[in-house]
Design a protein around this motif. Structure first.
Motif, mmCIF file in Angstrom:
data_model
loop_
_atom_site.group_PDB
_atom_site.id
_atom_site.type_symbol
_atom_site.label_atom_id
_atom_site.label_comp_id
_atom_site.label_asym_id
_atom_site.label_seq_id
_atom_site.Cartn_x
_atom_site.Cartn_y
_atom_site.Cartn_z
ATOM 1 N N GLU A 79 0.842 -1.069 -0.064
ATOM 2 C CA GLU A 79 -0.024 -0.110 0.001
ATOM 3 C C GLU A 79 0.869 1.101 -0.174
ATOM 4 N N ILE A 80 0.735 2.074 -0.909
ATOM 5 C CA ILE A 80 1.131 3.583 -1.052
ATOM 6 C C ILE A 80 0.283 4.529 -0.648
ATOM 7 N N ILE A 81 0.297 5.017 0.493
ATOM 8 C CA ILE A 81 -0.796 5.809 1.037
ATOM 9 C C ILE A 81 -0.173 7.504 1.041
ATOM 10 N N VAL A 82 -0.993 8.312 0.645
ATOM 11 C CA VAL A 82 -0.617 9.641 0.397
ATOM 12 C C VAL A 82 -1.702 10.343 1.588
ATOM 13 N N ASP A 83 -1.013 10.803 2.683
ATOM 14 C CA ASP A 83 -2.037 11.317 3.544
ATOM 15 C C ASP A 83 -1.828 12.589 3.792
ATOM 16 N N SER A 84 -2.578 13.458 2.629
ATOM 17 C CA SER A 84 -2.452 14.882 2.666
ATOM 18 C C SER A 84 -3.602 15.240 1.701
ATOM 19 N N PRO A 85 -4.731 15.809 2.166
ATOM 20 C CA PRO A 85 -5.681 16.404 1.085
ATOM 21 C C PRO A 85 -5.050 17.302 0.022
ATOM 22 N N LEU A 86 -4.200 18.313 0.661
ATOM 23 C CA LEU A 86 -3.684 18.902 -0.478
ATOM 24 C C LEU A 86 -2.802 18.481 -1.663
ATOM 25 N N ALA A 87 -2.074 17.281 -1.110
ATOM 26 C CA ALA A 87 -1.049 16.579 -1.878
ATOM 27 C C ALA A 87 -1.733 15.852 -3.190
ATOM 28 N N ALA A 88 -3.186 15.374 -2.570
ATOM 29 C CA ALA A 88 -4.052 14.722 -3.450
ATOM 30 C C ALA A 88 -4.605 15.472 -4.387
ATOM 31 N N ARG A 89 -5.067 16.909 -4.095
ATOM 32 C CA ARG A 89 -5.575 17.876 -5.016
ATOM 33 C C ARG A 89 -4.286 18.023 -5.960
ATOM 34 N N PHE A 90 -3.054 18.219 -5.507
ATOM 35 C CA PHE A 90 -2.166 18.594 -6.473
ATOM 36 C C PHE A 90 -1.884 17.689 -7.630
ATOM 37 N N THR A 91 -1.882 16.411 -6.917
ATOM 38 C CA THR A 91 -1.655 15.004 -7.919
ATOM 39 C C THR A 91 -2.771 15.269 -8.866
ATOM 40 N N ALA A 92 -3.755 15.377 -8.708
ATOM 41 C CA ALA A 92 -4.830 15.551 -9.735
ATOM 42 C C ALA A 92 -4.759 16.594 -10.564
ATOM 43 N N VAL A 93 -4.306 17.911 -10.156
ATOM 44 C CA VAL A 93 -3.770 18.726 -11.296
ATOM 45 C C VAL A 93 -2.587 18.447 -11.860
ATOM 46 N N TYR A 94 -1.604 17.762 -11.370
ATOM 47 C CA TYR A 94 -0.578 17.322 -12.024
ATOM 48 C C TYR A 94 -0.825 16.164 -13.460
ATOM 49 N N ARG A 95 -1.903 15.418 -12.991
ATOM 50 C CA ARG A 95 -2.326 14.416 -13.998
ATOM 51 C C ARG A 95 -2.944 15.345 -15.129
ATOM 52 N N GLU A 96 -3.684 16.490 -14.910
ATOM 53 C CA GLU A 96 -4.280 17.309 -15.935
ATOM 54 C C GLU A 96 -3.366 17.951 -16.649
ATOM 55 N N LEU A 97 -2.139 18.299 -16.106
ATOM 56 C CA LEU A 97 -1.065 19.213 -16.839
ATOM 57 C C LEU A 97 -0.059 18.197 -17.740
#
Length: 469
Positions: free
Chosen positions: A274-292
């Motif tokens: 399991e790879i766990i990202v425990d940061s709502p902000l990091a999760a939001r950034f990762t979603a934007v990274y995927r869009e970019l």
């Protein structure tokens, strides 16, 4: 009176954080490059947050604020700048324009207010000011009978959207021209996801970061092997690998590397890890990274084209609510299920990673893995320094004995190392006559300055290096 243009520093010159630099073109025309928060030892604990970050320099002469990238130590004083009366445009790259509101919203919640209406009003004002610029394209700010001032952004390879800034200023009456370059934070070559920065053709004056001016990083093969070794230990011990990471940049690069390791693994334990990202902000950034994705490097785009999802793979889990966070901490601290947890903040000075550290630092099953710079005076630096010798650290006023394994992998730094910084200068067709070293501890700046002088002497190039602070 000193000839213009002149540079003054309002942060980032005597330490690593608080980046803020003014380029005075005339008595009434100035550019501001970055306006960041002070962190760690750079912060003055004798002052309140408001007093320390209040903008005391003039703002009525500012033609624009230019943002090199959206890390908080480069843009965190933006609310204070607007409160001081700055009414001009905010120039940044196209990806940074997408990411900046997320960072500022988080900064407002932590340092100013949780009033949603006030936050929305501020974000709307920021959005009106943002001027997204394409890389490599000149943008003219002024062109009249007094001056022509134009700005160009080039890829810096530090985080998605990062840029170094070229400023061409021409004084029409005198014919005096100068090209000033602000490096912002330069990335290391071969970093996941991002193209490496390329040197500019020329510069008269270079304001250059020096965070790792006194050392060199591990190569990508070495750092991947060390990352795999840390996780192999967790799999054997039933422990957790805790990675304090900044929400933007480091988190996404690490996910990219972990997806590659899992994809190549021939072990069921790895495939179930399991790879766990425990940061709502990091999760939001990762979603934007995927869009970019258009701004990813060729390797990353090719991987996505093969049907792989380097930032959204099956083993990846995100923790959103505080209740989920507490449950995850409790579960991993008491059970022997291996996991990798990526949590903010990167220097352990707050955020959810602190709760993991308070529960797990005294247990030898676990591993704390530092992949980024730990500023002097931060808990991260204390853990990094004292942990390997069986020391302790204070977190939230509580003394925690360190029994977990402490590892540091320098190769995952998002900053250029000494060799890269020197190459940035050497590869210019017309190197600068003046170099100002900023964003570094004293030892790092002095070491880099010595290397620059040695190169300049050997190449018969006259250069003035300022490494104050």
């Amino acid at each position: 009176m000193s000839p213009l243009p002149v540079i003054s520093h309002h942060g980032g010159d005597a330490g690593v954080t608080g980046s803020c630099h003014r380029l005075q073109i005339s008595a009434d025309r100035t550019l501001l490059v970055d306006c960041g928060l002070f962190q760690g030892e750079d912060a003055d604990t004798s002052l309140s947050t408001l007093e320390q970050h209040r903008v005391t320099f003039p703002v009525d002469d500012l033609l624009a604020l230019i943002v090199t990238h959206v890390h908080i130590d480069h843009i965190g004083r933006l609310p204070y700048l607007l409160a001081a009366g700055f009414a001009g445009p905010i120039l940044c790259s196209v990806p940074s324009a997408r990411l900046l509101p997320l960072v500022i919203e988080d900064a407002l919640k932590i340092g100013f207010t949780r009033d949603r209406a006030l936050i929305e009003r501020f974000l709307a004002e920021v959005d009106e000011r943002l001027v997204p610029l394409d890389y490599r394209q000149w943008h003219t700010l002024v062109d009249d009978d007094r001056h022509r001032v134009r700005v160009r952004l080039q890829r810096a390879g530090h985080i998605l959207g990062s840029a170094y800034v070229e400023v061409d200023s021409l004084d029409h009456p005198s014919g005096q021209a100068q090209r000033t370059i602000f490096s912002g934070d330069l990335g290391a070559p071969h970093s996941p996801l991002l193209p490496a920065p390329e040197s500019p053709e020329r510069a008269d004056v270079l304001v250059l970061e020096s965070t790792y001016g006194d050392r060199e990083h591990e190569d990508r093969t070495t750092r991947q092997a060390r990352l795999k070794a840390a996780i192999d230990r967790a799999l054997a011990n039933g422990g957790t690998v805790i990675v304090p990471a900044f929400s933007i940049g480091r988190t996404q690069e690490l996910l990219y590397e972990l997806e590659e390791l899992i994809h190549a693994a021939d072990s069921e334990c790895w495939r179930d890890l399991e790879i766990i990202v425990d940061s709502p902000l990091a999760a939001r950034f990762t979603a934007v990274y995927r869009e970019l994705k258009p701004w990813w490097d060729a390797e990353a785009r090719s991987r996505a084209g093969e049907g792989r999802h380097p930032l959204a793979f099956d083993n990846l889990y995100t923790v959103d609510s505080h209740a989920e966070h507490q449950q995850t901490v409790d579960y991993l601290a008491t059970h022997h299920r291996p996991a990798v947890v990526i949590a903010a903040s990167g220097m352990c000075a707050g955020g959810r990673v602190v709760n993991y550290l308070k529960r797990m630092l005294n247990d030898p099953r676990h591993d704390v893995l530092f992949i980024g710079y730990q500023g002097a005076g931060t808990p991260g630096r204390d853990i990094q320094r004292f942990g390997p010798r069986g020391g302790w650290v204070e977190l939230d006023g509580e003394r925690i004995d360190i029994r977990a394994r402490i590892d540091t992998i320098g190769g995952y730094s998002a900053h250029a190392d000494q060799r890269d910084l020197l190459n940035f200068i050497k590869r210019m067709r017309q190197p600068p006559r003046e170099i100002r070293l900023v964003h570094g501890d004293r030892d790092a700046k002095q070491a880099l300055a010595a290397e620059i002088h040695a190169w300049a002497s050997a190449s018969n190039h006259a250069v003035w290096v300022l490494s104050g602070g």
